[in-house]
Design a protein around this motif. Structure first.
Motif, PDB file in Angstrom:
ATOM      1  N   ALA A   1       0.845  -1.049  -0.044  1.00 18.67           N
ATOM      2  CA  ALA A   1      -0.152  -0.131   0.092  1.00 18.67           C
ATOM      3  C   ALA A   1       0.811   1.247   0.110  1.00 18.67           C
ATOM      4  N   GLN A   2       1.842   1.170   0.774  1.00 21.17           N
ATOM      5  CA  GLN A   2       2.887   2.145   0.921  1.00 21.17           C
ATOM      6  C   GLN A   2       3.493   2.684  -0.627  1.00 21.17           C
TER       7      GLN A   2
ATOM      8  N   GLN B   1       2.024   1.624  -3.515  1.00 23.82           N
ATOM      9  CA  GLN B   1       1.151   2.165  -4.302  1.00 23.82           C
ATOM     10  C   GLN B   1       0.715   3.761  -4.022  1.00 23.82           C
ATOM     11  N   LYS B   2       1.007   4.153  -2.750  1.00 22.25           N
ATOM     12  CA  LYS B   2       0.784   5.362  -2.654  1.00 22.25           C
ATOM     13  C   LYS B   2       1.960   6.276  -3.224  1.00 22.25           C
ATOM     14  N   LEU B   3       3.176   5.810  -2.890  1.00 24.38           N
ATOM     15  CA  LEU B   3       4.362   6.609  -3.583  1.00 24.38           C
ATOM     16  C   LEU B   3       4.230   6.706  -5.095  1.00 24.38           C
ATOM     17  N   SER B   4       3.799   5.575  -5.708  1.00 24.68           N
ATOM     18  CA  SER B   4       3.536   5.513  -7.226  1.00 24.68           C
ATOM     19  C   SER B   4       2.529   6.647  -7.702  1.00 24.68           C
ATOM     20  N   ALA B   5       1.300   6.565  -6.829  1.00 24.55           N
ATOM     21  CA  ALA B   5       0.171   7.751  -7.095  1.00 24.55           C
ATOM     22  C   ALA B   5       0.978   9.006  -6.918  1.00 24.55           C
ATOM     23  N   MET B   6       1.622   9.321  -6.032  1.00 24.80           N
ATOM     24  CA  MET B   6       2.289  10.756  -5.873  1.00 24.80           C
ATOM     25  C   MET B   6       3.112  10.832  -6.974  1.00 24.80           C
TER      26      MET B   6
ATOM     27  N   SER C   1       3.267   9.736 -10.223  1.00 25.04           N
ATOM     28  CA  SER C   1       2.465   9.731 -11.322  1.00 25.04           C
ATOM     29  C   SER C   1       2.395  11.338 -11.712  1.00 25.04           C
TER      30      SER C   1
ATOM     31  N   ALA D   1      -1.191  12.916 -10.862  1.00 26.62           N
ATOM     32  CA  ALA D   1      -1.221  12.725  -9.808  1.00 26.62           C
ATOM     33  C   ALA D   1      -2.031  14.118  -9.157  1.00 26.62           C
TER      34      ALA D   1
END
Length: 74
Positions: free
Chosen positions: A59-60, A62-67, A69, A72
């Motif tokens: 989950a962490q 994925q959060k970093l990946s979204a940020m 992007s 984002a």
């Protein structure tokens, strides 16, 4: 911020039955055959199982990946 493809996820059992995810960042050591890693981020709170800690680490990531992007902020 680190490139996401230079991060690795592991889980440590910090005490019996207490697990924490750890994100590691690859360091360039000049050797194409091996990678050195340093701690990039680590869980503040321990989980009661390896699988829960692993899921929280994913989950962490994925959060970093979204940020990271490009869209984002949209």
């Amino acid at each position: 911020m680190s490139a996401l493809n230079h991060l690795a996820l592991t889980v440590e059992e910090t005490e019996p039955g207490r697990f924490r995810w750890v994100l590691l960042e690859a360091q360039d050591n000049g050797d194409a055959e091996a990678l050195d890693y340093r701690v990039y981020r680590r869980a503040v709170r321990a989980e009661g199982s390896y699988s829960n800690a692993l899921a929280m680490g994913v989950a962490q990531l994925q959060k970093l990946s979204a940020m990271a992007s490009p869209d984002a902020g949209n």
